[in-house]
Design a protein around this motif. Structure first.
Motif, PDB file in Angstrom:
ATOM      1  N   THR A 144       0.832  -1.202   0.000  1.00  0.00           N
ATOM      2  CA  THR A 144       0.000   0.000   0.000  1.00  0.00           C
ATOM      3  C   THR A 144       0.864   1.250   0.000  1.00  0.00           C
ATOM      4  O   THR A 144       0.587   2.226  -0.702  1.00  0.00           O
ATOM      5  N   ARG A 145       1.965   1.235   0.777  1.00  0.00           N
ATOM      6  CA  ARG A 145       2.849   2.404   0.814  1.00  0.00           C
ATOM      7  C   ARG A 145       3.542   2.597  -0.533  1.00  0.00           C
ATOM      8  O   ARG A 145       3.693   3.727  -1.003  1.00  0.00           O
ATOM      9  N   ALA A 146       3.958   1.500  -1.157  1.00  0.00           N
ATOM     10  CA  ALA A 146       4.562   1.600  -2.481  1.00  0.00           C
ATOM     11  C   ALA A 146       3.594   2.237  -3.466  1.00  0.00           C
ATOM     12  O   ALA A 146       3.972   3.091  -4.285  1.00  0.00           O
ATOM     13  N   GLU A 173      14.133  -7.024 -13.032  1.00  0.00           N
ATOM     14  CA  GLU A 173      14.304  -7.283 -11.594  1.00  0.00           C
ATOM     15  C   GLU A 173      14.314  -8.777 -11.294  1.00  0.00           C
ATOM     16  O   GLU A 173      15.042  -9.243 -10.403  1.00  0.00           O
ATOM     17  N   VAL A 174      13.493  -9.536 -12.021  1.00  0.00           N
ATOM     18  CA  VAL A 174      13.488 -10.996 -11.836  1.00  0.00           C
ATOM     19  C   VAL A 174      14.861 -11.570 -12.176  1.00  0.00           C
ATOM     20  O   VAL A 174      15.397 -12.423 -11.457  1.00  0.00           O
ATOM     21  N   LEU A 189      19.768 -10.798  -1.569  1.00  0.00           N
ATOM     22  CA  LEU A 189      18.500 -11.404  -1.968  1.00  0.00           C
ATOM     23  C   LEU A 189      17.323 -10.546  -1.508  1.00  0.00           C
ATOM     24  O   LEU A 189      16.368 -10.320  -2.255  1.00  0.00           O
ATOM     25  N   ALA A 190      17.399 -10.051  -0.263  1.00  0.00           N
ATOM     26  CA  ALA A 190      16.324  -9.208   0.274  1.00  0.00           C
ATOM     27  C   ALA A 190      16.192  -7.927  -0.536  1.00  0.00           C
ATOM     28  O   ALA A 190      15.074  -7.462  -0.825  1.00  0.00           O
ATOM     29  N   ASP A 195      13.033  -4.932  -4.545  1.00  0.00           N
ATOM     30  CA  ASP A 195      12.906  -4.201  -5.813  1.00  0.00           C
ATOM     31  C   ASP A 195      11.824  -4.828  -6.689  1.00  0.00           C
ATOM     32  O   ASP A 195      11.027  -4.124  -7.323  1.00  0.00           O
ATOM     33  N   MET A 196      11.792  -6.157  -6.734  1.00  0.00           N
ATOM     34  CA  MET A 196      10.814  -6.848  -7.569  1.00  0.00           C
ATOM     35  C   MET A 196       9.397  -6.586  -7.081  1.00  0.00           C
ATOM     36  O   MET A 196       8.488  -6.293  -7.866  1.00  0.00           O
TER      37      MET A 196
END
Length: 270
Positions: A144-146, A173-174, A189-190, A195-196
């Motif tokens: 929601t923030r994004a 991104e993938v 990884l995080a 980003d994805m």
């Protein structure tokens, strides 16, 4: 006869005073602070949304709205004990805000409506933090923030030109996440997974969809279908832990097919 709202609210406020009373109150309630109550406030807001999503039955909504109102009363009481403000101040503040943001209703109708966002931006501009992204709460659910952050940025032209551009970025991104998997460094990884997910939230925005609502629906669908898998296995005297993935996948596909069949309208025989 229905209790007048003023009397009902006064009773609720008095109950809160009693619960927080140093003598004769509830030990648990007396020990709470804004920080410890805040998670319950968020939870109650979600439970209101869930009650609405369950359909036309209003009993659950009435109950959940009461729980949410109690959260407001709780915070207001703690603020009053600290000598900062009370419940009446909260009610007055939101009343003034709504009147200020609806000049076309409470002011000169001929002046027209300048727009909710324009009024909010004017309020932000008068505050110390008046940037484009100011006022988007950090405590919102991440998707929601994004959505809200990028809506703000898009209003000033910082946005992908179209949905295809977002899909291309998602593919990028993938691949970046895939490249980090062999090294298996948690922080990398995080970062890439974040980003994805951020791009996925933007894809929802471009499609006119709320990504949080989409994920909630997907969660509900997964739970519904997995429950159906469990139920089918139970009829055979088995549990998911006792059967292999192949069996569970077969039951999963059966649950999907059953849902689709139930949704397909039956045409009359020709």
């Amino acid at each position: 006869m229905t209790t007048p709202p003023e009397a009902a609210l006064a009773r609720l406020l008095e109950i809160m005073v009693r619960l927080r009373a140093p003598v004769g109150g509830c030990l648990w309630d007396r020990e709470q602070r804004f920080e410890t109550i805040a998670p319950y406030t968020v939870e109650e807001a979600y439970e209101v949304a869930e009650a609405i999503g369950r359909g036309p039955e209003m009993g659950a909504l009435l109950d959940e709205l009461g729980d949410l109102l109690f959260q407001v009363v709780y915070h207001a009481r703690m603020a009053e004990e600290a000598g900062v403000f009370g419940f009446a101040d909260v009610a007055e503040a939101i009343s003034h805000k709504m009147i200020r943001r609806h000049p076309h209703v409470f002011g000169d109708a001929a002046a027209g409506n300048p727009g909710w966002e324009a009024l909010k931006q004017a309020e932000r501009s008068s505050a110390k933090d008046d940037g484009v992204l100011a006022g988007v709460p950090a405590a919102l659910p991440a998707l929601t923030r994004a959505l809200k952050l990028t809506r703000r940025a898009a209003r000033v032209g910082f946005d992908w030109p179209d949905t295809d551009s977002v899909l291309l970025k998602l593919t990028e991104e993938v691949e970046e996440l895939r490249a980090e998997i062999p090294a298996a460094k948690p922080e990398r990884l995080a970062d890439e997974l974040g980003d994805m997910l951020f791009v996925v939230a933007n894809l929802g925005r471009k499609l006119g969809l709320d990504p949080e609502a989409c994920l909630q629906a997907a969660n509900a669908k997964f739970a519904r279908r997995f429950n159906a898998v469990e139920a089918q296995l139970a009829e055979r005297g088995a549990t998911p832990a006792e059967v292999g993935l192949e069996t569970m996948e077969a039951e999963w596909q059966a649950a999907k097919k059953s849902e689709r069949t139930a949704k397909t309208p039956h045409l009359p025989d020709q």
